[in-house]
Motif scaffolding. Structure first.
Motif, PDB file in Angstrom:
ATOM      1  N   GLU A 136       1.560  -0.610   5.860  1.00 44.89           N
ATOM      2  CA  GLU A 136       0.121  -0.778   5.616  1.00 44.89           C
ATOM      3  C   GLU A 136      -0.258  -2.246   5.473  1.00 44.89           C
ATOM      4  O   GLU A 136      -1.322  -2.669   5.914  1.00 44.89           O
ATOM      5  CB  GLU A 136      -0.269   0.002   4.360  1.00 44.89           C
ATOM      6  CG  GLU A 136      -1.748   0.207   4.189  1.00 44.89           C
ATOM      7  CD  GLU A 136      -2.059   1.057   2.976  1.00 44.89           C
ATOM      8  OE1 GLU A 136      -2.943   1.915   3.073  1.00 44.89           O
ATOM      9  OE2 GLU A 136      -1.399   0.875   1.926  1.00 44.89           O
ATOM     10  N   ARG A 137       0.627  -3.032   4.856  1.00 47.25           N
ATOM     11  CA  ARG A 137       0.343  -4.452   4.636  1.00 47.25           C
ATOM     12  C   ARG A 137       1.284  -5.357   5.442  1.00 47.25           C
ATOM     13  O   ARG A 137       1.436  -6.516   5.110  1.00 47.25           O
ATOM     14  CB  ARG A 137       0.477  -4.776   3.146  1.00 47.25           C
ATOM     15  CG  ARG A 137      -0.500  -4.026   2.247  1.00 47.25           C
ATOM     16  CD  ARG A 137      -1.918  -4.490   2.457  1.00 47.25           C
ATOM     17  NE  ARG A 137      -2.858  -3.794   1.618  1.00 47.25           N
ATOM     18  CZ  ARG A 137      -3.180  -4.151   0.377  1.00 47.25           C
ATOM     19  NH1 ARG A 137      -2.611  -5.223  -0.156  1.00 47.25           N
ATOM     20  NH2 ARG A 137      -4.056  -3.457  -0.331  1.00 47.25           N
ATOM     21  N   ALA A 138       1.916  -4.796   6.474  1.00 46.47           N
ATOM     22  CA  ALA A 138       2.816  -5.603   7.299  1.00 46.47           C
ATOM     23  C   ALA A 138       2.039  -6.704   7.992  1.00 46.47           C
ATOM     24  O   ALA A 138       0.914  -6.503   8.462  1.00 46.47           O
ATOM     25  CB  ALA A 138       3.516  -4.728   8.334  1.00 46.47           C
ATOM     26  N   GLY A 139       2.647  -7.877   8.068  1.00 41.29           N
ATOM     27  CA  GLY A 139       1.944  -9.040   8.610  1.00 41.29           C
ATOM     28  C   GLY A 139       1.640  -8.940  10.088  1.00 41.29           C
ATOM     29  O   GLY A 139       0.590  -9.398  10.538  1.00 41.29           O
ATOM     30  N   THR A 140       2.535  -8.371  10.857  1.00 44.58           N
ATOM     31  CA  THR A 140       2.345  -8.296  12.301  1.00 44.58           C
ATOM     32  C   THR A 140       2.615  -6.887  12.789  1.00 44.58           C
ATOM     33  O   THR A 140       3.242  -6.069  12.104  1.00 44.58           O
ATOM     34  CB  THR A 140       3.297  -9.264  13.034  1.00 44.58           C
ATOM     35  OG1 THR A 140       4.648  -8.860  12.781  1.00 44.58           O
ATOM     36  CG2 THR A 140       3.091 -10.693  12.553  1.00 44.58           C
ATOM     37  N   THR A 141       2.148  -6.613  14.004  1.00 39.20           N
ATOM     38  CA  THR A 141       2.386  -5.304  14.617  1.00 39.20           C
ATOM     39  C   THR A 141       3.863  -5.066  14.851  1.00 39.20           C
ATOM     40  O   THR A 141       4.352  -3.937  14.706  1.00 39.20           O
ATOM     41  CB  THR A 141       1.627  -5.210  15.947  1.00 39.20           C
ATOM     42  OG1 THR A 141       0.225  -5.428  15.706  1.00 39.20           O
ATOM     43  CG2 THR A 141       1.812  -3.841  16.582  1.00 39.20           C
ATOM     44  N   SER A 142       4.596  -6.114  15.205  1.00 37.45           N
ATOM     45  CA  SER A 142       6.027  -5.962  15.467  1.00 37.45           C
ATOM     46  C   SER A 142       6.781  -5.552  14.207  1.00 37.45           C
ATOM     47  O   SER A 142       7.708  -4.735  14.268  1.00 37.45           O
ATOM     48  CB  SER A 142       6.605  -7.255  16.036  1.00 37.45           C
ATOM     49  OG  SER A 142       6.409  -8.332  15.129  1.00 37.45           O
ATOM     50  N   ILE A 143       6.391  -6.103  13.061  1.00 37.65           N
ATOM     51  CA  ILE A 143       7.031  -5.718  11.801  1.00 37.65           C
ATOM     52  C   ILE A 143       6.718  -4.261  11.471  1.00 37.65           C
ATOM     53  O   ILE A 143       7.591  -3.491  11.063  1.00 37.65           O
ATOM     54  CB  ILE A 143       6.590  -6.643  10.658  1.00 37.65           C
ATOM     55  CG1 ILE A 143       7.077  -8.075  10.895  1.00 37.65           C
ATOM     56  CG2 ILE A 143       7.095  -6.123   9.311  1.00 37.65           C
ATOM     57  CD1 ILE A 143       6.602  -9.072   9.865  1.00 37.65           C
ATOM     58  N   ARG A 144       5.464  -3.892  11.657  1.00 43.65           N
ATOM     59  CA  ARG A 144       5.063  -2.509  11.398  1.00 43.65           C
ATOM     60  C   ARG A 144       5.832  -1.552  12.310  1.00 43.65           C
ATOM     61  O   ARG A 144       6.310  -0.492  11.872  1.00 43.65           O
ATOM     62  CB  ARG A 144       3.557  -2.359  11.619  1.00 43.65           C
ATOM     63  CG  ARG A 144       3.016  -0.997  11.189  1.00 43.65           C
ATOM     64  CD  ARG A 144       1.518  -0.899  11.409  1.00 43.65           C
ATOM     65  NE  ARG A 144       0.813  -1.933  10.675  1.00 43.65           N
ATOM     66  CZ  ARG A 144       0.170  -2.953  11.250  1.00 43.65           C
ATOM     67  NH1 ARG A 144       0.152  -3.073  12.557  1.00 43.65           N
ATOM     68  NH2 ARG A 144      -0.448  -3.838  10.504  1.00 43.65           N
ATOM     69  N   LEU A 145       5.978  -1.929  13.573  1.00 44.33           N
ATOM     70  CA  LEU A 145       6.715  -1.098  14.522  1.00 44.33           C
ATOM     71  C   LEU A 145       8.180  -0.978  14.117  1.00 44.33           C
ATOM     72  O   LEU A 145       8.768   0.105  14.188  1.00 44.33           O
ATOM     73  CB  LEU A 145       6.602  -1.687  15.930  1.00 44.33           C
ATOM     74  CG  LEU A 145       7.322  -0.924  17.050  1.00 44.33           C
ATOM     75  CD1 LEU A 145       6.775   0.489  17.177  1.00 44.33           C
ATOM     76  CD2 LEU A 145       7.186  -1.672  18.378  1.00 44.33           C
ATOM     77  N   ALA A 146       8.773  -2.078  13.659  1.00 47.27           N
ATOM     78  CA  ALA A 146      10.171  -2.058  13.223  1.00 47.27           C
ATOM     79  C   ALA A 146      10.357  -1.140  12.022  1.00 47.27           C
ATOM     80  O   ALA A 146      11.356  -0.406  11.933  1.00 47.27           O
ATOM     81  CB  ALA A 146      10.624  -3.473  12.892  1.00 47.27           C
ATOM     82  N   ILE A 147       9.407  -1.160  11.097  1.00 46.39           N
ATOM     83  CA  ILE A 147       9.480  -0.294   9.919  1.00 46.39           C
ATOM     84  C   ILE A 147       9.461   1.170  10.329  1.00 46.39           C
ATOM     85  O   ILE A 147      10.267   1.986   9.861  1.00 46.39           O
ATOM     86  CB  ILE A 147       8.325  -0.611   8.955  1.00 46.39           C
ATOM     87  CG1 ILE A 147       8.528  -1.983   8.306  1.00 46.39           C
ATOM     88  CG2 ILE A 147       8.198   0.474   7.874  1.00 46.39           C
ATOM     89  CD1 ILE A 147       7.350  -2.469   7.502  1.00 46.39           C
TER      90      ILE A 147
END
Length: 215
Positions: A136-147
């Motif tokens: 929800e608070r991930a800095g970038t889309t790539s980080i969110r995708l990795a999560i």
């Protein structure tokens, strides 16, 4: 939640009822046996099962609740966790008692039931809930995708670990994944609707306050 997740939740709900209807029939039993022969005895896969144990689910959910309370004051988010993980776990226990399908390695009179798999269903619920709030608070889309990729991978491995250990049939696992995902999306839809209503009310109060100050 992305719009594509909504129809997928309907598909998984239908998938659960499809498995429920067919899981005692011969084609599904043959598939269960084939899966058991493919995954059975994989020690490394069995070892992953701890991710879906009750103590792990409770520990992670507890720390997530503390995080949402102490650092975000997100009380609706805390209720999200209780609904998804707590109610999901209770529903799983109720369904297992209701359908009373014996686990593969236990005789029927021991009353140890397997449908739907708790590791698959509740494992998905707590891992996806954790990924939801971390992303929800991930800095970038790539980080969110990795999560989310990590959550999906861990969910699949946790579910298959039950087939590898002989604790569940593949049909138990698939049913648990389907129902768990449907419940997760329903809770997420409720949460996001409440968040939008909260932001709308907050915006309206801000506008009213500004109008009062201008007068």
């Amino acid at each position: 939640m992305k719009r594509i997740f909504y129809p997928l939740a309907m598909a998984t709900l239908l998938g659960f009822f499809g498995i429920l209807y067919y899981y005692q029939q011969e084609p599904v039993r043959e598939l269960d046996e084939q899966a058991a022969s493919v995954f059975g005895g994989m020690g490394w896969l069995e070892a992953v099962s701890f991710i879906g144990e009750q103590w792990m689910i409770f520990t992670v959910s507890f720390f997530l609740l503390v995080f949402l309370w102490a650092f975000r004051q997100n009380y609706r988010g805390m209720f999200f966790v209780l609904l998804a993980v707590g109610a999901g776990n209770a529903l799983n226990q109720l369904l297992r008692q209701w359908f009373a399908r014996p686990m593969p390695e236990f005789p029927e009179e021991m009353a140890s039931y397997s449908f739907p798999s708790d590791h698959a269903m509740v494992g998905l619920l707590y891992l996806f809930t954790l990924a939801y709030f971390l992303g929800e608070r991930a800095g970038t889309t790539s980080i969110r995708l990795a999560i989310w990729l990590a959550a999906v991978l861990l969910t699949i491995l946790t579910a298959l670990s039950q087939v590898a250990s002989g604790a569940h049939y593949l049909s138990d696992v698939l049913a648990g994944l389907c129902l768990g995902y449907t419940l997760f999306v329903l809770v997420a839809i409720w949460y996001e609707m409440r968040e939008r209503q909260f932001r709308k009310r907050k915006y309206m109060r801000t506008v009213e306050q500004e109008e009062i100050e201008e007068r």
